[in-house]
Design a protein around this motif. Structure first.
Motif, PDB file in Angstrom:
ATOM      1  N   ASN A  29       0.613 -63.890   4.879  1.00 25.88           N
ATOM      2  CA  ASN A  29       1.710 -63.412   4.763  1.00 25.88           C
ATOM      3  C   ASN A  29       2.371 -63.820   3.519  1.00 25.88           C
ATOM      4  OD1 ASN A  29       3.448 -61.106   5.356  1.00 25.88           O
ATOM      5  ND2 ASN A  29       4.621 -62.235   7.076  1.00 25.88           N
ATOM      6  N   PRO A  30       1.959 -63.167   2.410  1.00 21.21           N
ATOM      7  CA  PRO A  30       1.221 -61.987   2.039  1.00 21.21           C
ATOM      8  C   PRO A  30      -0.258 -62.392   2.087  1.00 21.21           C
ATOM      9  CG  PRO A  30       1.979 -62.979   0.089  1.00 21.21           C
ATOM     10  CD  PRO A  30       2.726 -63.696   1.090  1.00 21.21           C
ATOM     11  N   GLY A  31      -0.979 -61.276   2.149  1.00 22.86           N
ATOM     12  CA  GLY A  31      -2.494 -61.494   2.365  1.00 22.86           C
ATOM     13  C   GLY A  31      -3.107 -59.889   2.518  1.00 22.86           C
ATOM     14  N   PRO A  32      -4.305 -59.843   2.861  1.00 20.99           N
ATOM     15  CA  PRO A  32      -4.825 -58.895   3.271  1.00 20.99           C
ATOM     16  C   PRO A  32      -4.178 -58.138   4.639  1.00 20.99           C
ATOM     17  CG  PRO A  32      -6.659 -60.335   3.058  1.00 20.99           C
ATOM     18  CD  PRO A  32      -5.359 -61.053   2.982  1.00 20.99           C
ATOM     19  N   GLY A  33      -3.683 -56.756   4.634  1.00 18.40           N
ATOM     20  CA  GLY A  33      -3.169 -56.280   5.904  1.00 18.40           C
ATOM     21  C   GLY A  33      -3.717 -54.916   6.100  1.00 18.40           C
ATOM     22  N   GLY A  34      -3.064 -54.202   7.191  1.00 20.76           N
ATOM     23  CA  GLY A  34      -3.434 -53.117   7.413  1.00 20.76           C
ATOM     24  C   GLY A  34      -2.400 -52.502   8.514  1.00 20.76           C
ATOM     25  N   TYR A  35      -2.392 -51.208   8.713  1.00 24.59           N
ATOM     26  CA  TYR A  35      -1.531 -50.400   9.693  1.00 24.59           C
ATOM     27  C   TYR A  35      -2.434 -49.666  10.628  1.00 24.59           C
ATOM     28  CZ  TYR A  35      -1.797 -46.069   6.886  1.00 24.59           C
ATOM     29  OH  TYR A  35      -2.533 -45.109   6.469  1.00 24.59           O
ATOM     30  N   GLY A  36      -1.782 -49.163  11.717  1.00 23.22           N
ATOM     31  CA  GLY A  36      -2.409 -48.208  12.284  1.00 23.22           C
ATOM     32  C   GLY A  36      -1.335 -47.537  13.129  1.00 23.22           C
ATOM     33  N   PHE A  37      -1.574 -46.226  13.541  1.00 23.91           N
ATOM     34  CA  PHE A  37      -0.796 -45.473  14.092  1.00 23.91           C
ATOM     35  C   PHE A  37      -1.460 -44.416  15.104  1.00 23.91           C
ATOM     36  CE2 PHE A  37      -0.970 -42.418  10.560  1.00 23.91           C
ATOM     37  CZ  PHE A  37      -1.063 -41.311  11.059  1.00 23.91           C
ATOM     38  N   VAL A  38      -0.739 -44.128  16.338  1.00 24.68           N
ATOM     39  CA  VAL A  38      -1.428 -43.098  17.194  1.00 24.68           C
ATOM     40  C   VAL A  38      -0.212 -42.111  17.379  1.00 24.68           C
ATOM     41  CG1 VAL A  38      -2.078 -42.772  19.845  1.00 24.68           C
ATOM     42  CG2 VAL A  38      -2.756 -44.773  18.536  1.00 24.68           C
ATOM     43  N   LEU A  39      -0.539 -40.845  16.987  1.00 23.14           N
ATOM     44  CA  LEU A  39       0.585 -39.757  17.287  1.00 23.14           C
ATOM     45  C   LEU A  39      -0.053 -38.978  18.647  1.00 23.14           C
ATOM     46  CD1 LEU A  39       0.869 -37.747  13.959  1.00 23.14           C
ATOM     47  CD2 LEU A  39       2.687 -38.567  15.447  1.00 23.14           C
TER      48      LEU A  39
END
Length: 152
Positions: free
Chosen positions: A15-25
């Protein structure tokens, strides 16, 4: 207006570094999932990006219940800190710059478009949709190619 549930999570390896997000609708019986990875970012940016991308995927104004395990985001909205930062030209009460103002600006535009309620859920506590978002976000970090910049 349609009643939507939006579950979100962000992850970072360093943090910082490679990251990602995810969502479910969720809308009635319909479920949409999405994730994306970035080469260099922070956890808070990915938490914000998950909500932004989820709201951006809606084609019309909706009533949206957002569920996030980020106290940073939920408190900033519900306790109205972000509106104070905006009014103060993106400076916090200590006159230091508010972090992630580029993403906060985009999120506030989306909050104006939809009727959004922010709810905090405890992360890594067995909440099925939150656990799924965590899986999406962490797996996105391992996908290649990663996007270089984490801007909207």
């Amino acid at each position: 207006m349609k009643e939507i549930e939006l579950y979100t999570d962000g992850a970072c390896s360093g943090n910082p570094g490679p990251g990602g997000y995810g969502f479910v609708l969720k809308y009635k019986e319909h479920i949409k999932e999405k994730s994306q990875g970035y080469a260099s970012t922070t956890n808070n940016r990915m938490e914000l990006m998950a909500i932004i991308k989820g709201l951006e995927s809606l084609k019309e104004s909706c009533n949206v219940k957002v569920y996030s395990d980020s106290k940073y985001i939920v408190d900033a909205i519900n306790k109205k800190w972000v509106y104070k930062w905006e009014k103060n030209n993106w400076l916090r009460s200590n006159n230091k710059p508010a972090l992630n103002s580029d993403l906060w600006k985009r999120l506030l535009e989306l909050v104006e478009k939809h009727n959004v309620e922010f709810n905090w859920v405890k992360g890594h506590a067995g909440h099925p949709e939150n656990e799924r978002c965590d899986q999406l976000a962490t797996s996105a970090i391992k996908e290649t190619p990663l996007i270089e910049r984490d801007t909207v």
